[in-house]
Structure formats: structure tokens, C-alpha cells
Write a protein that holds these residues in place. Structure first.
Motif, PDB file in Angstrom:
ATOM      1  N   GLU A  11       1.867  14.506   5.904  1.00 36.96           N
ATOM      2  CA  GLU A  11       3.197  14.101   5.532  1.00 36.96           C
ATOM      3  C   GLU A  11       4.033  14.939   6.313  1.00 36.96           C
ATOM      4  O   GLU A  11       4.162  16.244   6.149  1.00 36.96           O
ATOM      5  CB  GLU A  11       3.313  14.521   4.074  1.00 36.96           C
ATOM      6  N   VAL A  12       4.939  14.514   7.071  1.00 38.47           N
ATOM      7  CA  VAL A  12       5.861  15.079   7.830  1.00 38.47           C
ATOM      8  C   VAL A  12       7.255  15.373   7.230  1.00 38.47           C
ATOM      9  O   VAL A  12       7.768  14.432   6.539  1.00 38.47           O
ATOM     10  CB  VAL A  12       6.312  14.112   9.228  1.00 38.47           C
ATOM     11  N   PRO A  13       7.771  16.662   7.043  1.00 36.09           N
ATOM     12  CA  PRO A  13       8.854  16.922   6.226  1.00 36.09           C
ATOM     13  C   PRO A  13      10.022  16.015   6.635  1.00 36.09           C
ATOM     14  O   PRO A  13      10.243  16.183   7.763  1.00 36.09           O
ATOM     15  CB  PRO A  13       8.833  18.295   6.207  1.00 36.09           C
ATOM     16  N   ARG A  73      16.452  13.844   4.282  1.00 37.74           N
ATOM     17  CA  ARG A  73      15.664  12.612   4.584  1.00 37.74           C
ATOM     18  C   ARG A  73      14.429  12.889   3.934  1.00 37.74           C
ATOM     19  O   ARG A  73      13.858  13.876   3.853  1.00 37.74           O
ATOM     20  CB  ARG A  73      15.482  12.209   6.127  1.00 37.74           C
ATOM     21  N   LYS A  74      13.633  11.466   3.510  1.00 43.63           N
ATOM     22  CA  LYS A  74      12.481  11.584   2.695  1.00 43.63           C
ATOM     23  C   LYS A  74      11.286  12.061   3.878  1.00 43.63           C
ATOM     24  O   LYS A  74      11.447  11.361   4.921  1.00 43.63           O
ATOM     25  CB  LYS A  74      12.312  10.159   2.311  1.00 43.63           C
TER      26      LYS A  74
END
Length: 168
Positions: free
Chosen positions: A127-129, A134-135
């Protein structure tokens, strides 16, 4: 073929560390001033608490005393864990870092900071922050594409339980 002292020590100590339910991560002999220091790093999937470190330290000390693996001179034995910002070099390290934020350096030189969600034999689901509100986005990374990886320390991350309680 000659073996180094570190390799001989690893062969001697690894079965003993394994018998204590731990993995031998690193063995290093260093000179600090006039004294030699044997640093042994251990870990496990559940982590290594102080009692486990003390037990393995006593066992290693006894084994080293009954052999000449460190030679005749004095030395100091230090046994510890990899630490918070450990480098990830083995498959088991990535598994242990699941749900942690990691800085990756890829083989092409690119850098990526992402959270490990799942690990399988071929790679990682990340999961890339999101940036600037942005999500987060999902990404798949093959293990073969990773040159270096190091866990990042997070001081103010809310765990899932904290978020659930706030939303309730």
C-alpha cells in the motif's frame, strides 16, 4: 577453500540458536580498541524478548567457552535483535515486516516507501501512502526487483483498533 572466522562461528552457533527457537541473523567479530567483540543478532517470527536473549546469550557463552572458536584472547559477547530500522534481506524478514512501512530501493535505482500488506514466494502486495490528501494505492512488487529494503520507524501511526474506536 578457506572459511572465515565469521563463517566458522555461524556454523558453530546456528544450531544452538535454532534450538532456542530463534533465527541467527548475523555474526560479526569486530575490534573495539584493544578488545574484540563478538556481536550475535537473533530474531524470530514473534520477536525475541529479553528472557529469550538472556537464555541464548548464556547458551552461546557456554558453547564458546568449551571451544577455541574465539581463540585465546579476551572478547566480549553481545547478543541482541536487529532493531527497529532493520534491513530486509531474507524472505522471512519481509514476512515479519508485514503491516510495517518500508523504504525500498529498486534495482533500477528508484525509491519507494510503502506498507507491506502481504508476502508470498514471488513478491509483495503493498500500500503506497497517498500524497497531499490522496488515497493510498495498491502496488505489487516482485522480490527480484528489490535491491535494498529497510523498515521505517513510525512515531505517530494509529493502529487499526484506535481508528475503529474513534469512528464508533
Amino acid at each position: 577453500m578457506s572459511t572465515t572466522q565469521n563463517e566458522r562461528l555461524r556454523e558453530l552457533l546456528e544450531p544452538l540458536v535454532s534450538s532456542q527457537g530463534l533465527d541467527l541473523e548475523e555474526v560479526e567479530v569486530a575490534s573495539v580498541g584493544r578488545k574484540r567483540v563478538l556481536r550475535v543478532v537473533v530474531d524470530s517470527d514473534e520477536g525475541a524478548d529479553l528472557d529469550a536473549i538472556a537464555d541464548v546469550s548464556r547458551a552461546l557463552s557456554a558453547k564458546l567457552d568449551e571451544t577455541d572458536a574465539m581463540g585465546d584472547g579476551e572478547y566480549e559477547l553481545e547478543v541482541g535483535t536487529p532493531g527497529a530500522e532493520r534491513p530486509l534481506t531474507e524472505h522471512r524478514h519481509y514476512v515479519r515486516a508485514t503491516d510495517r512501512l518500508v523504504k525500498f530501493t529498486l534495482n533500477d535505482g528508484a525509491e519507494l516507501v510503502a506498507r507491506i500488506l502481504e508476502v508470498d514466494d514471488d513478491g509483495l502486495d503493498l500500500e503506497v501512502p497517498g500524497v497531499k490528501g490522496r488515497k493510498p494505492t495498491a502496488r505489487r512488487l516482485d522480490l527480484a526487483d528489490i535491491a535494498k529494503a529497510r523498515v521505517q520507524v513510525e512515531f505517530n501511526r494509529k493502529n487499526k483498533n484506535d481508528v475503529s474506536e474513534e469512528e464508533a
